[in-house]
Design an enzyme around this catalytic site. Structure first.
Site, short mmCIF file in Angstrom:
data_model
loop_
_atom_site.label_atom_id
_atom_site.label_comp_id
_atom_site.label_asym_id
_atom_site.label_seq_id
_atom_site.Cartn_x
_atom_site.Cartn_y
_atom_site.Cartn_z
CG MET A 36 22.50 13.04 2.86
SD MET A 36 23.79 14.37 2.30
CE MET A 36 22.83 14.36 0.95
CG PHE B 265 -9.41 -10.07 11.26
CD1 PHE B 265 -8.32 -9.84 11.56
CD2 PHE B 265 -9.80 -9.59 9.91
CE1 PHE B 265 -7.49 -10.74 10.78
CE2 PHE B 265 -9.46 -10.37 9.44
CZ PHE B 265 -7.38 -10.67 9.01
CD GLN B 266 -7.52 -7.23 7.65
OE1 GLN B 266 -8.23 -7.06 6.65
NE2 GLN B 266 -6.00 -7.83 7.11
CE LYS C 211 -18.03 -7.06 4.32
NZ LYS C 211 -16.75 -7.93 5.26
CD GLU D 171 -1.72 -2.31 1.53
OE1 GLU D 171 -0.86 -2.84 2.15
OE2 GLU D 171 -2.54 -3.46 1.66
#
Lengths: 596, 166
Positions: free
Chosen positions: A503, A141-142, A191, A79
């Site tokens: 760097m 969940f999630q 959802k 993602e």
């Protein structure tokens, strides 16, 4: 005022113009699922491409996207990659980039991408799945509090509560993301709201009550600014990403060239003024040119446009431009007067302020000033060892500039290679450097470059896309090479491979007694050309100077998919000039201090 | 610049679920001080008015008002400090009261035009309304008797409309 330049447009048309021109006409529709309403609202906004990864909370939406069939879904490997890709898409095309991810880990994985877009004012809309409203707060969940997690790094966020709110929320989100000072907007989508039914009603008007970006500058302040510019003797134009975002580059060019005012820019402002023009000073700041930094320190007037006096630019603030009056033009009033004292503040969109300002400016006398600048330029050019047989990173960038004649889109990662690119590539057009400035996000380069190339497939101007990355940053998101292969995205990845977090190594060399703690990658760096090949991309390796140009030409001539060139460069090379942290701009280290 | 000063800032904001956390988050995220923050419905349905008492030098206060204005749900920001305004805070103070101190406490309460709203053999609970300074003062006067608990609302404030000029 300004009629000779361009007729004014009303605020609602600004910057969303392109988007609305391409918007697809969508008919009203009744008794649709929230997901179906959402895809229609996205179509109404002219969306053509989504970047993201589906998951449980957004399966219904993914299905609606598939059945509606008007969008391309670019399935990334992570993602974060999706978010950087949408960001690159937005920066190059000027259109809002769209990300679609699931709840919980799907949304938290976008956080680095959102923060990157936030710091560089890039317009993206991030659609995140959420557990059903009745389960919110139950550690389902999630589940994660996405709005809470992203609050400090978004311009605004929405939680969908009813299917009938969806279309309007999408309109507001795109409007807020793309107008004013652009930025990321999150829409969190439970959802059950996506599954519930409602109606889709097209709407023309967007009203966001507390949100009224100030587009036009104050006329009195503008005339004060013009009057001050007219009597300047040592003026410097200091331009930033806001010039690019507002489409003001042509007006900046006019202001500079007609009045013979030299121009410097931030990293984000590169390309807004052509770097082959005699008035170009180079970038300023920590790794700016000697000429640009000395010009700022000697100037009697700084005209700052769409730039925010970042600490990487100003050096020690107390000693920044000590002799100069400062005119500061920015759409975000909160950046005016925040880091430096400003004499003439002008709040407004850079393009619209310049439409009013440019006709009032009547050539200040800068002859002596330009002569002084020319002397600095002669005495202190950007240097590196051009005779070296090792592959010098600067040489790679110079060759790339030569082969592409400055006509490519250069997307960078973050680190030494980014600064060499800023110094040695010859940018000629706005939006041809896409780079993570504010947040300094390693791993940005490859996925953002992919977004740029995909924007070209959606109608943005065609140019070769080159991602210049370090070996360190490349390894943070190199899985997106798989995505580029899957969609045959013709990005060229130039890995400036010095075997270090370069760097970090440079700072350790200069300030930490050469103790290279946790910055040496050579032990385990893979063969990057073979990594590329294993993913289905073309992989090349360059170890000698004379191989540089042929490899660049070979990569650029391949347009069937991604190419990775592993440039094995001199690992000891550093970026100079350098203003050490806490020093003033004129206290530059111009070259490597001699060995003790 | 330089001098830290107390400011009372009034913010008219849309009452969405995220507006108040965004405002609070602005203060914590950017390191601004909050002395008190109070919020309740405003005159218009769906709108809330928030009163924030904060401290900072001129530069900080300017940043606070500009950053507040940037929040999408914020409709209006007014720094009341530079004009006359009315300000009220409500405090409930539970103070230890013995046979011998009870009448003295009641005198103090009267002087401040406060009220006794609960009484027990060992305590008095005092309700006091007024400016922060007044609330501060009565608490100061009651402290020697032994304060058990304090609950304060934070300031609410509105600009004064009429100053006597015609």
């Amino acid at each position: 005022m300004g009629a000779g330049i361009e007729a004014r447009v009303g605020p609602s048309e600004i910057r969303l113009r392109n988007q609305s021109l391409e918007a697809q006409a969508v008919e009203p529709a009744y008794d649709l699922s929230g997901a179906e309403i959402l895809v229609r609202a996205l179509a109404e906004q002219g969306v053509k491409t989504l970047f993201g990864i589906p998951g449980g909370a957004v399966l219904g939406l993914a299905d609606a996207v598939g059945r509606y069939g008007r969008f391309r879904w670019i399935l990334t490997k992570h993602e974060q990659g999706a978010t950087h890709a949408a960001d690159g898409y937005a920066r190059y095309s000027g259109r809002v980039g769209v990300v679609l991810v699931t709840s919980g880990p799907g949304s938290t994985n976008t956080v680095t991408g959102i923060a990157t877009a936030y710091m560089d004012s890039s317009p993206i809309v991030v659609l995140t799945g959420q557990v059903p409203l009745p389960m919110v707060g139950n550690d389902a969940f999630q589940e994660v509090d996405t709005i809470g997690v992203t609050r400090p790094i978004t311009k605004h966020s929405f939680l969908l509560r009813s299917p009938n709110d969806i279309a309007d929320t999408v309109r507001k989100a795109f409007y807020i993301a793309g107008s004013g000072r652009p930025g990321p907007v999150v829409i969190d989508m439970p959802k059950d709201v996506l599954a519930a039914h409602g109606d889709y009603i097209p709407s023309a008007e967007i009203v966001v009550r507390g949100y009224k970006p100030k587009i036009f500058g104050h006329a009195h302040q503008i005339s004060r600014a013009a009057e001050r510019i007219n009597r300047a003797r040592r003026p410097v134009l200091y331009i930033g990403g806001g010039v690019v975002a507002s489409g003001a580059s042509d007006l900046v060019r006019r202001l500079a060239i007609e009045n013979r005012i030299p121009v410097t820019s931030t990293l984000m402002g590169l390309g807004a003024f052509p770097s082959d023009h005699p008035l170009w000073l180079g970038m300023l700041g920590m790794h700016g040119t000697w000429t640009a930094n000395m010009a700022v320190q000697t100037a009697d007037l700084i005209i700052a446009i769409g730039a925010r006096f970042d600490d990487r630019v100003t050096g020690r603030v107390a000693d920044f431009a000590p002799q100069a009056d400062i005119i500061h033009i920015d759409i975000d009033s909160s950046v005016i007067g925040r880091n430096v004292q400003v004499d003439i503040p002008i709040v407004g969109d850079a393009r619209h302020v310049l439409i009013d300002l440019v006709p009032l400016v009547k050539g200040p006398d800068t002859k002596e000033w330009l002569e002084q600048i020319e002397r600095w330029r002669q005495d202190h050019p950007l240097r590196y060892d051009r005779e070296s047989q090792a592959v010098k990173p600067q040489y790679v960038i110079e060759k790339l500039a030569e082969v592409t004649d400055g006509e490519a889109v250069i997307v960078t990662d973050v680190g030494q290679h980014q600064m060499w690119t800023a110094q040695f590539y010859r940018f000629k057009h706005p939006r041809t450097i896409i780079t993570s400035g504010g947040l300094g996000t390693m791993g940005f380069g490859l996925p953002a470059a992919m977004g740029v190339a995909i924007a070209q497939e959606d109608g943005a101007p065609r140019r070769p896309v080159v991602a210049i990355v370090g070996d360190g940053g490349f390894q943070m998101t190199m899985e997106e090479l798989i995505t580029a292969v899957a969609y045959r995205v013709p990005v060229k990845v130039f890995v400036i491979n010095n075997g270090y977090l370069g760097m970090v190594r440079q700072w350790q060399e200069l300030f930490f007694g050469r103790r290279y703690v946790a910055s040496d990658l050579r032990q385990a760096n893979p063969d990057l050309a073979r990594v590329a090949e294993s993913m289905g991309a073309m992989g090349l390796r360059v170890e000698r100077r004379e191989e540089v140009q042929p490899a660049i030409e070979k990569a650029l001539s391949c347009d069937s998919g991604p190419v990775v060139i592993d440039f094995r460069v001199d690992g000891q090379e550093n970026v100079f000039p350098m203003v050490p942290a806490g020093a003033a701009l004129h206290e530059m280290i111009e070259a490597r201090p001699s060995d003790k | 610049m330089g001098e830290m000063k107390e400011h009372t800032i009034s913010v008219l904001v849309e009452q969405t679920f995220d507006a108040l956390p965004r405002i609070a988050g602005l203060f914590s995220g950017r390191g601004y001080q909050i002395d008190s923050i109070s919020v309740g419905e405003a005159e218009e349905p769906g709108m809330a008015r928030m009163t924030i008492v904060t401290r900072g030098d001129d530069g900080v206060i300017e940043q606070i008002t500009k950053q507040l204005n940037k929040i999408v749900n914020v409709v209006k920001v007014t720094d009341l400090t530079y004009e006359p305004f009315v300000e009220r805070e409500l405090a409930l103070v539970k103070v230890t009261a013995t046979q011998s101190t009870r009448s003295e406490i009641m005198q103090i309460v009267n002087i401040f035009r406060a009220k006794i709203v609960d009484i027990s053999p060992k305590t008095l609970t005092v309700e006091c309304t007024g400016s922060r300074a007044k609330v501060q003062a009565i608490i100061g006067m009651l402290r020697p008797f032994g304060i058990r608990e304090i609950s304060r609302t934070g300031s609410v404030a509105l600009k004064r409309e009429f100053r006597g000029e015609t």
